[in-house]
Scaffold this motif. Structure first.
Motif, PDB file in Angstrom:
ATOM      1  N   ASP A  92     -25.583 -27.892  26.561  1.00  0.00           N
ATOM      2  CA  ASP A  92     -25.534 -27.146  25.305  1.00  0.00           C
ATOM      3  C   ASP A  92     -25.975 -27.981  24.101  1.00  0.00           C
ATOM      4  O   ASP A  92     -26.233 -27.432  23.033  1.00  0.00           O
ATOM      5  CB  ASP A  92     -24.104 -26.633  25.077  1.00  0.00           C
ATOM      6  CG  ASP A  92     -24.066 -25.463  24.111  1.00  0.00           C
ATOM      7  OD1 ASP A  92     -24.960 -24.594  24.200  1.00  0.00           O
ATOM      8  OD2 ASP A  92     -23.158 -25.422  23.268  1.00  0.00           O
ATOM      9  N   ARG A 115     -35.612 -32.404  27.005  1.00  0.00           N
ATOM     10  CA  ARG A 115     -34.778 -31.197  27.157  1.00  0.00           C
ATOM     11  C   ARG A 115     -35.591 -29.914  27.140  1.00  0.00           C
ATOM     12  O   ARG A 115     -35.087 -28.853  27.536  1.00  0.00           O
ATOM     13  CB  ARG A 115     -33.684 -31.195  26.084  1.00  0.00           C
ATOM     14  CG  ARG A 115     -32.788 -32.417  26.246  1.00  0.00           C
ATOM     15  CD  ARG A 115     -31.614 -32.501  25.307  1.00  0.00           C
ATOM     16  NE  ARG A 115     -30.879 -33.738  25.649  1.00  0.00           N
ATOM     17  CZ  ARG A 115     -29.564 -33.829  25.727  1.00  0.00           C
ATOM     18  NH1 ARG A 115     -28.806 -32.785  25.439  1.00  0.00           N
ATOM     19  NH2 ARG A 115     -28.999 -34.972  26.066  1.00  0.00           N
ATOM     20  N   THR A 145     -33.666 -23.096  30.875  1.00  0.00           N
ATOM     21  CA  THR A 145     -32.677 -22.444  30.004  1.00  0.00           C
ATOM     22  C   THR A 145     -32.047 -21.208  30.656  1.00  0.00           C
ATOM     23  O   THR A 145     -30.895 -20.882  30.357  1.00  0.00           O
ATOM     24  CB  THR A 145     -33.320 -22.050  28.673  1.00  0.00           C
ATOM     25  OG1 THR A 145     -34.493 -21.238  28.916  1.00  0.00           O
ATOM     26  CG2 THR A 145     -33.751 -23.286  27.887  1.00  0.00           C
ATOM     27  N   TRP A 156     -35.790 -28.524  30.621  1.00  0.00           N
ATOM     28  CA  TRP A 156     -34.613 -27.948  31.253  1.00  0.00           C
ATOM     29  C   TRP A 156     -34.796 -26.438  31.408  1.00  0.00           C
ATOM     30  O   TRP A 156     -35.402 -25.772  30.558  1.00  0.00           O
ATOM     31  CB  TRP A 156     -33.360 -28.241  30.430  1.00  0.00           C
ATOM     32  CG  TRP A 156     -32.943 -29.685  30.448  1.00  0.00           C
ATOM     33  CD1 TRP A 156     -33.555 -30.713  31.093  1.00  0.00           C
ATOM     34  CD2 TRP A 156     -31.823 -30.255  29.768  1.00  0.00           C
ATOM     35  NE1 TRP A 156     -32.888 -31.894  30.875  1.00  0.00           N
ATOM     36  CE2 TRP A 156     -31.816 -31.637  30.060  1.00  0.00           C
ATOM     37  CE3 TRP A 156     -30.822 -29.746  28.953  1.00  0.00           C
ATOM     38  CZ2 TRP A 156     -30.847 -32.507  29.560  1.00  0.00           C
ATOM     39  CZ3 TRP A 156     -29.848 -30.601  28.442  1.00  0.00           C
ATOM     40  CH2 TRP A 156     -29.870 -31.970  28.751  1.00  0.00           C
TER      41      TRP A 156
END
Length: 381
Positions: free
Chosen positions: A272, A233, A238, A236
């Motif tokens: 999230d 993650r 943001t 990812w």
């Protein structure tokens, strides 16, 4: 040479020619000729008014083609009425162009190709490479699509839902050749969002951004697929996630829920969660319930079964899966995953192998084959 500028100007230049009286097919050909000329001339002699330059050159190319066509002599009166040079009109008819390219008489593949050509400003070669088909095949597809819509009134009411489905098809094609279709779909959807105030346009844009934000983590260095739960993650994006969530929140606040907003809400809950274990599966199931009510889609019910399995346990997921036809693509893969979660490794291994044989692409087939091999190794230890 700013190719992005050229592509962004393409829709408005095309609509100006159509407004002046050119039929769509001839106008589109003229605009493509003007784009080629711009690529040749602009690097050494960039115009002060890029849009005005394109309109002037495209209109002249249209007039030249009209004069050369003896069968179109009835247009000679219009040929002699070339508008004087000057700033191009500021009116933006991009939305009408979207509607035209997404005409219901076109097949989905033709609508996608025409949208990429007329609105996206891509060349036939680029579109053909992206869809891994010969350029001649794509040229025929685009030519047929242009003939189909040539007699359609440019100012007819359009269906936003149809346009969104075309853009969604473009996005799901991902990447091939030298054109990133996911990024192109995002660019076109942003463009559409400036032309129409519609919560589902915002919902689709949010969905695209949230999915695109995870792109770098979806594949390993060897090209193999990385499941969502195993993705890094930290890779990812943001900024895209924050933008997507902000757009979605504004759309949901209008209380006009649609399927793209519901899909984006599910993607936002995944994005999230700091870790896979912290994913709010209960709320995801609730959003799948909303999405199922909106679409009555078997694919939605299939994905809901996975979410139920995470929220309420694999047995509950298998019970939900039993309500979905087993002929649905990826049904076997979902069954394999849920059986593995339930501890039935032998059944899961067999199902992974079966799913691999049915996989729609090589990457997915290889992933499922590895899953079957992993479980078989455990069973034989």
């Amino acid at each position: 040479m700013d190719e992005a500028l050229l592509r962004s100007l393409t829709p408005s230049v095309l609509t100006i020619l159509v407004r002046r009286g050119a039929d769509f097919a001839a106008a589109e050909d003229a605009v493509q000729d003007a784009l080629v000329e711009a690529l040749r001339v602009w690097p050494a002699d960039p115009p002060r008014d890029a849009k005005g330059w394109l309109v002037t050159v495209a209109w002249r190319r249209f007039l030249d083609a009209t004069r050369a066509d003896a069968a179109r002599r009835r247009r000679e009166d219009r040929v002699d009425e070339e508008p004087p040079a000057g700033p191009a009109p500021s009116a933006d008819d991009t939305l009408q162009l979207y509607f035209l390219c997404a005409h219901p008489s076109l097949t989905p593949s033709s609508a996608v190709a025409l949208t990429l050509r007329a609105v996206g400003g891509l060349t036939t070669r680029q579109i053909a490479e992206a869809y891994l088909v010969p350029e001649a095949t794509m040229a025929q597809r685009i030519s047929r699509a242009k003939r189909t819509v040539s007699d359609v009134r440019f100012d007819r009411p359009g269906d936003v839902a149809t346009v969104l489905r075309v853009l969604y098809l473009v996005f799901n094609e991902g990447y091939s050749g030298d054109i990133d279709l996911s990024a192109e779909a995002i660019r076109l959807t942003r463009q559409l969002a400036t032309a129409v105030d519609h919560p589902e346009v915002a919902g689709l844009l949010a969905l695209m951004l949230l999915h695109h934000a995870r792109r770098a983590a979806r594949t390993a260095p060897d090209g193999s697929l990385v499941p969502l739960a195993e993705q890094d993650r930290g890779r990812w994006d943001t900024k895209l996630i924050a933008e997507g969530i902000g757009i979605l929140q504004n759309a949901l606040a209008r209380d006009r829920l649609g399927e793209f907003q519901a899909q984006a809400a599910i993607a936002a809950l995944h994005a999230d969660a700091p870790t896979a274990e912290e994913t709010d599966w209960v709320q995801i199931v609730e959003w799948y319930d909303e999405l199922a009510a909106l679409t009555d889609s078997p694919v939605v019910r299939l994905n809901r079964a996975v979410a139920v399995g995470e929220a309420d346990g694999p047995r509950a997921g298998l019970a939900a899966l039993a309500e979905v036809k087993d002929s649905l693509p990826r049904h076997t893969a979902v069954a394999a995953y849920l059986h593995e979660r339930d501890g039935d490794l032998a059944t899961a291994a067999q199902l992974y192998a079966d799913a691999a044989r049915k996989a729609p692409n090589l990457a997915e087939r290889d992933h499922l084959t590895r899953q079957a091999a992993r479980l078989n190794t455990r069973l034989n230890q």
